[in-house]
Scaffold this motif. Structure first.
Motif, PDB file in Angstrom:
ATOM      1  N   ARG A   1       2.349   2.381  -6.968  1.00  0.00           N
ATOM      2  CA  ARG A   1       3.802   2.477  -7.059  1.00  0.00           C
ATOM      3  C   ARG A   1       4.479   1.195  -6.604  1.00  0.00           C
ATOM      4  N   TRP A   2       3.834   0.460  -5.710  1.00  0.00           N
ATOM      5  CA  TRP A   2       4.500  -0.688  -5.085  1.00  0.00           C
ATOM      6  C   TRP A   2       3.888  -2.021  -5.464  1.00  0.00           C
ATOM      7  N   ALA A   3       2.576  -2.105  -5.587  1.00  0.00           N
ATOM      8  CA  ALA A   3       1.908  -3.386  -5.796  1.00  0.00           C
ATOM      9  C   ALA A   3       1.766  -3.697  -7.281  1.00  0.00           C
ATOM     10  N   SER A   4       1.966  -4.966  -7.618  1.00  0.00           N
ATOM     11  CA  SER A   4       1.676  -5.446  -8.962  1.00  0.00           C
ATOM     12  C   SER A   4       0.154  -5.604  -9.085  1.00  0.00           C
ATOM     13  N   PRO A   5      -0.348  -5.879 -10.298  1.00  0.00           N
ATOM     14  CA  PRO A   5      -1.792  -6.128 -10.409  1.00  0.00           C
ATOM     15  C   PRO A   5      -2.285  -7.228  -9.481  1.00  0.00           C
ATOM     16  N   ALA A   6      -1.484  -8.290  -9.316  1.00  0.00           N
ATOM     17  CA  ALA A   6      -1.883  -9.360  -8.392  1.00  0.00           C
ATOM     18  C   ALA A   6      -1.894  -8.855  -6.958  1.00  0.00           C
ATOM     19  N   GLY A   7      -0.899  -8.041  -6.605  1.00  0.00           N
ATOM     20  CA  GLY A   7      -0.870  -7.458  -5.267  1.00  0.00           C
ATOM     21  C   GLY A   7      -2.042  -6.536  -5.022  1.00  0.00           C
ATOM     22  N   GLN A   8      -2.434  -5.781  -6.024  1.00  0.00           N
ATOM     23  CA  GLN A   8      -3.587  -4.893  -5.870  1.00  0.00           C
ATOM     24  C   GLN A   8      -4.867  -5.686  -5.655  1.00  0.00           C
ATOM     25  N   ARG A   9      -4.968  -6.824  -6.331  1.00  0.00           N
ATOM     26  CA  ARG A   9      -6.170  -7.650  -6.120  1.00  0.00           C
ATOM     27  C   ARG A   9      -6.245  -8.154  -4.683  1.00  0.00           C
ATOM     28  N   LEU A  10      -5.107  -8.542  -4.118  1.00  0.00           N
ATOM     29  CA  LEU A  10      -5.109  -9.008  -2.729  1.00  0.00           C
ATOM     30  C   LEU A  10      -5.428  -7.864  -1.774  1.00  0.00           C
ATOM     31  N   LEU A  11      -4.935  -6.664  -2.074  1.00  0.00           N
ATOM     32  CA  LEU A  11      -5.264  -5.512  -1.232  1.00  0.00           C
ATOM     33  C   LEU A  11      -6.761  -5.224  -1.288  1.00  0.00           C
ATOM     34  N   THR A  12      -7.332  -5.316  -2.478  1.00  0.00           N
ATOM     35  CA  THR A  12      -8.768  -5.091  -2.605  1.00  0.00           C
ATOM     36  C   THR A  12      -9.552  -6.134  -1.821  1.00  0.00           C
ATOM     37  N   ALA A  13      -9.103  -7.389  -1.886  1.00  0.00           N
ATOM     38  CA  ALA A  13      -9.775  -8.442  -1.124  1.00  0.00           C
ATOM     39  C   ALA A  13      -9.666  -8.197   0.372  1.00  0.00           C
ATOM     40  N   LEU A  14      -8.522  -7.652   0.802  1.00  0.00           N
ATOM     41  CA  LEU A  14      -8.327  -7.383   2.222  1.00  0.00           C
ATOM     42  C   LEU A  14      -9.268  -6.293   2.707  1.00  0.00           C
ATOM     43  N   THR A  15      -9.502  -5.273   1.882  1.00  0.00           N
ATOM     44  CA  THR A  15     -10.401  -4.193   2.286  1.00  0.00           C
ATOM     45  C   THR A  15     -11.850  -4.661   2.349  1.00  0.00           C
TER      46      THR A  15
ATOM     47  N   SER B   1       0.808  -1.216   0.000  1.00  0.00           N
ATOM     48  CA  SER B   1       0.000   0.000   0.000  1.00  0.00           C
ATOM     49  C   SER B   1       0.841   1.266   0.000  1.00  0.00           C
ATOM     50  N   GLY B   2       1.943   1.259   0.762  1.00  0.00           N
ATOM     51  CA  GLY B   2       2.699   2.496   0.913  1.00  0.00           C
ATOM     52  C   GLY B   2       4.196   2.368   0.904  1.00  0.00           C
ATOM     53  N   GLY B   3       4.723   1.179   0.647  1.00  0.00           N
ATOM     54  CA  GLY B   3       6.159   1.031   0.546  1.00  0.00           C
ATOM     55  C   GLY B   3       6.858   0.873   1.885  1.00  0.00           C
ATOM     56  N   PRO B   4       8.185   0.976   1.896  1.00  0.00           N
ATOM     57  CA  PRO B   4       8.964   0.723   3.116  1.00  0.00           C
ATOM     58  C   PRO B   4       8.574   1.607   4.293  1.00  0.00           C
ATOM     59  N   ARG B   5       8.289   2.871   4.054  1.00  0.00           N
ATOM     60  CA  ARG B   5       7.972   3.756   5.183  1.00  0.00           C
ATOM     61  C   ARG B   5       6.625   3.431   5.798  1.00  0.00           C
ATOM     62  N   ARG B   6       5.712   2.900   5.012  1.00  0.00           N
ATOM     63  CA  ARG B   6       4.441   2.471   5.591  1.00  0.00           C
ATOM     64  C   ARG B   6       4.666   1.294   6.528  1.00  0.00           C
ATOM     65  N   VAL B   7       5.601   0.405   6.189  1.00  0.00           N
ATOM     66  CA  VAL B   7       5.931  -0.716   7.076  1.00  0.00           C
ATOM     67  C   VAL B   7       6.487  -0.185   8.393  1.00  0.00           C
TER      68      VAL B   7
ATOM     69  N   GLY C   1       5.493 -12.201  -7.023  1.00  0.00           N
ATOM     70  CA  GLY C   1       4.717 -11.534  -8.061  1.00  0.00           C
ATOM     71  C   GLY C   1       3.709 -10.539  -7.538  1.00  0.00           C
ATOM     72  N   LEU C   2       3.839 -10.129  -6.283  1.00  0.00           N
ATOM     73  CA  LEU C   2       2.874  -9.212  -5.675  1.00  0.00           C
ATOM     74  C   LEU C   2       3.347  -7.767  -5.669  1.00  0.00           C
ATOM     75  N   ALA C   3       4.636  -7.532  -5.822  1.00  0.00           N
ATOM     76  CA  ALA C   3       5.191  -6.187  -5.823  1.00  0.00           C
ATOM     77  C   ALA C   3       6.010  -5.980  -7.085  1.00  0.00           C
ATOM     78  N   VAL C   4       6.138  -4.725  -7.482  1.00  0.00           N
ATOM     79  CA  VAL C   4       6.955  -4.403  -8.652  1.00  0.00           C
ATOM     80  C   VAL C   4       8.420  -4.420  -8.252  1.00  0.00           C
TER      81      VAL C   4
END
Length: 264
Positions: free
Chosen positions: A202-216, A51-57, A130-133
């Motif tokens: 900026r950080w998530a691949s399309p597959a990663g974005q799908r998992l983020l959407t599922a999480l929300t 969602s936000g990269g290293p600083r979000r972690v 395959g979840l992050a660029v």
């Protein structure tokens, strides 16, 4: 033909930006669906990175430790270690970033923790899944920003070519038409990107974005989210409900020099 001196860099800027956007899209599409792990569940650290990269972690780790009373985040922007025993590598990275004195401003702690080996390892694992660029600078979002800037540059060069009082062998409307071609290239690329790969990340691949959407959309909190930190992982520290914690993070980007005493 003096206007052609402005047309050539307009084409160069537009063509380069659109090519880099296409390459970013090809790299994103190259992720095999079966390797991307669409059916897996994200941990909070993984969701924060996507969602936000290293600083979000780093932000998530700070908030999590503060809510467990193992780290004190004062409204003045200072972090104080209460429990020096980190429960995972991310927490140990934050404690190490604070230093042996057990106290530091939040801003440098956040920056240092975001660059630790623990966060880099998390990024590598997500890229491998395959979840992050591969690199935030080579993502589709960065490519879209470059194309937008290229479109503005083409408009600026066209305006400059038309504004200079230099004799031209073509009427102004034909000169403008020549500049409309690279502008159409950039706008067309933006339209295709909007239709095919929006929302940009900026950080998530399309597959990663799908998992983020599922999480929300998932009801309830993940099993590793006892303090309801999912919103912080997905949205950042602005989602923190406690006013004192929000005040602590308000200092993270605008500290100057460390005072002699933290003034907790």
């Amino acid at each position: 033909m003096f206007w052609a001196l402005f047309l050539l860099p307009a084409w160069a800027v537009a063509g380069s930006a659109c090519l880099r956007l296409c390459l970013a899209a090809v790299r994103a599409a190259a992720t095999a669906p079966e390797a991307a792990g669409d059916d897996r569940a994200l941990t909070l650290y993984e969701a924060a990175f996507l969602s936000g990269g290293p600083r979000r972690v780093a932000d998530l780790t700070l908030v999590s430790m503060a809510r467990q009373r193992r780290l004190l985040l004062a409204h003045t922007g200072w972090a104080t270690v209460v429990d020096p025993r980190g429960r995972d590598e991310m927490e140990r990275s934050v404690i190490g970033a604070i230093g042996p004195g057990g106290q530091s401003r939040i801003a440098p702690v956040r920056a240092a923790a975001a660059g630790t080996e623990a966060v880099r390892g998390l990024a590598d694992r997500l890229v491998g899944a395959g979840l992050a660029v591969q690199d935030g600078a080579g993502s589709i979002a960065a490519g879209v920003r470059r194309v937008r800037l290229a479109a503005l540059a083409v408009c600026a060069l066209a305006a400059l070519a038309l504004a200079l009082p230099v004799p031209s062998d073509l009427p102004d409307r034909l000169v403008a038409l020549w500049f409309a071609l690279p502008l159409a290239l950039t706008l067309g690329s933006l339209l295709i990107a909007r239709m095919e790969v929006h929302p940009y990340s900026r950080w998530a691949s399309p597959a990663g974005q799908r998992l983020l959407t599922a999480l929300t959309r998932r009801p309830g909190a993940p099993a590793d989210d006892p303090a309801q930190l999912t919103a912080v992982a997905l949205l950042g520290v602005h989602a923190v409900g406690e006013p004192d914690l929000r005040a602590a993070f308000a200092h993270r980007e605008r500290y100057l020099e460390e005072p002699a005493a933290p003034g907790h």
